[in-house]
Design a protein around this motif. Structure first.
Motif, PDB file in Angstrom:
ATOM      1  N   ASP A 162       4.467   1.381  61.363  1.00 51.82           N
ATOM      2  CA  ASP A 162       3.242   1.549  62.135  1.00 51.82           C
ATOM      3  C   ASP A 162       3.450   2.747  63.051  1.00 51.82           C
ATOM      4  N   GLN A 163       2.648   2.879  64.079  1.00 51.94           N
ATOM      5  CA  GLN A 163       2.761   4.049  64.948  1.00 51.94           C
ATOM      6  C   GLN A 163       4.098   4.110  65.680  1.00 51.94           C
ATOM      7  N   ASN A 164       4.811   2.991  65.753  1.00 52.29           N
ATOM      8  CA  ASN A 164       6.104   2.943  66.424  1.00 52.29           C
ATOM      9  C   ASN A 164       7.278   3.166  65.483  1.00 52.29           C
ATOM     10  N   GLY A 165       7.020   3.276  64.186  1.00 53.48           N
ATOM     11  CA  GLY A 165       8.079   3.490  63.211  1.00 53.48           C
ATOM     12  C   GLY A 165       8.244   2.310  62.272  1.00 53.48           C
ATOM     13  N   PRO A 166       9.310   2.343  61.461  1.00 52.11           N
ATOM     14  CA  PRO A 166       9.545   1.274  60.480  1.00 52.11           C
ATOM     15  C   PRO A 166       9.809  -0.062  61.165  1.00 52.11           C
ATOM     16  N   PHE A 167       9.301  -1.146  60.521  1.00 51.24           N
ATOM     17  CA  PHE A 167       9.555  -2.470  61.083  1.00 51.24           C
ATOM     18  C   PHE A 167       9.863  -3.535  60.041  1.00 51.24           C
ATOM     19  N   LEU A 168       9.720  -3.231  58.748  1.00 45.83           N
ATOM     20  CA  LEU A 168      10.011  -4.229  57.718  1.00 45.83           C
ATOM     21  C   LEU A 168      10.295  -3.517  56.405  1.00 45.83           C
ATOM     22  N   ARG A 169      11.252  -4.065  55.647  1.00 43.49           N
ATOM     23  CA  ARG A 169      11.545  -3.543  54.314  1.00 43.49           C
ATOM     24  C   ARG A 169      11.696  -4.725  53.365  1.00 43.49           C
ATOM     25  N   VAL A 170      11.035  -4.647  52.215  1.00 43.56           N
ATOM     26  CA  VAL A 170      11.254  -5.604  51.139  1.00 43.56           C
ATOM     27  C   VAL A 170      11.820  -4.808  49.974  1.00 43.56           C
ATOM     28  N   SER A 171      12.756  -5.403  49.245  1.00 45.49           N
ATOM     29  CA  SER A 171      13.381  -4.662  48.151  1.00 45.49           C
ATOM     30  C   SER A 171      13.792  -5.601  47.033  1.00 45.49           C
ATOM     31  N   ALA A 172      14.006  -5.016  45.878  1.00 45.54           N
ATOM     32  CA  ALA A 172      14.466  -5.762  44.722  1.00 45.54           C
ATOM     33  C   ALA A 172      15.241  -4.805  43.807  1.00 45.54           C
ATOM     34  N   ALA A 173      16.206  -5.340  43.114  1.00 43.19           N
ATOM     35  CA  ALA A 173      16.990  -4.545  42.180  1.00 43.19           C
ATOM     36  C   ALA A 173      16.627  -4.943  40.749  1.00 43.19           C
ATOM     37  N   VAL A 174      16.451  -3.945  39.927  1.00 42.08           N
ATOM     38  CA  VAL A 174      16.221  -4.170  38.502  1.00 42.08           C
ATOM     39  C   VAL A 174      17.478  -3.710  37.769  1.00 42.08           C
ATOM     40  N   VAL A 175      18.088  -4.622  37.043  1.00 40.60           N
ATOM     41  CA  VAL A 175      19.292  -4.330  36.306  1.00 40.60           C
ATOM     42  C   VAL A 175      19.009  -4.533  34.825  1.00 40.60           C
ATOM     43  N   ILE A 176      19.308  -3.538  34.037  1.00 44.18           N
ATOM     44  CA  ILE A 176      19.134  -3.640  32.586  1.00 44.18           C
ATOM     45  C   ILE A 176      20.529  -3.666  31.983  1.00 44.18           C
ATOM     46  N   GLU A 177      20.858  -4.779  31.300  1.00 46.07           N
ATOM     47  CA  GLU A 177      22.173  -4.934  30.706  1.00 46.07           C
ATOM     48  C   GLU A 177      22.073  -5.137  29.214  1.00 46.07           C
ATOM     49  N   LYS A 178      22.781  -4.333  28.486  1.00 48.72           N
ATOM     50  CA  LYS A 178      22.840  -4.507  27.036  1.00 48.72           C
ATOM     51  C   LYS A 178      23.939  -5.529  26.741  1.00 48.72           C
ATOM     52  N   LEU A 179      23.589  -6.575  26.007  1.00 50.98           N
ATOM     53  CA  LEU A 179      24.544  -7.654  25.703  1.00 50.98           C
ATOM     54  C   LEU A 179      25.003  -7.588  24.271  1.00 50.98           C
TER      55      LEU A 179
END
Length: 104
Positions: free
Chosen positions: A87-104
């Motif tokens: 917001d006007q005061n700067g960052p205040f929240l982060r949501v994240s996720a990792a996508v991993v692709i694995e060949k089996l």
């Protein structure tokens, strides 16, 4: 560059807010910006959207994160995707996720 994602169709550019949360307050709604960061892209939200509180912003961030992951999967892009809220005061929240692709 990836297509521009925006968390709301009813955004109103040019309006600014004063508080991060204000339930029951007479203050203007804050403008929240949703920046999307991944290993492949960096999309900075320069318009923002006015939201009633950070609970709504959090839910929208999770939905936007899911859409960003789907868009990345169409390109076959693994890695970490983040949505950072500010917001006007700067960052205040982060949501994240990792996508991993694995060949089996």
């Amino acid at each position: 560059m990836a297509p521009r994602l925006h968390p709301a169709d009813n955004r109103q550019p040019g309006k600014t807010g004063t508080l991060r949360t204000f339930a029951g307050s007479s203050h203007r709604m804050p403008t929240i910006y949703f920046d999307i960061l991944s290993d492949a892209d960096r999309i900075i939200d320069d318009e923002g959207v006015e939201l009633p509180d950070t609970c709504v912003a959090r839910q929208m961030a999770l939905e936007l994160l899911g859409q960003a992951i789907l868009d990345g999967s169409r390109r076959g892009t693994p890695g970490v995707t983040k949505v950072e809220l500010r917001d006007q005061n700067g960052p205040f929240l982060r949501v994240s996720a990792a996508v991993v692709i694995e060949k089996l």
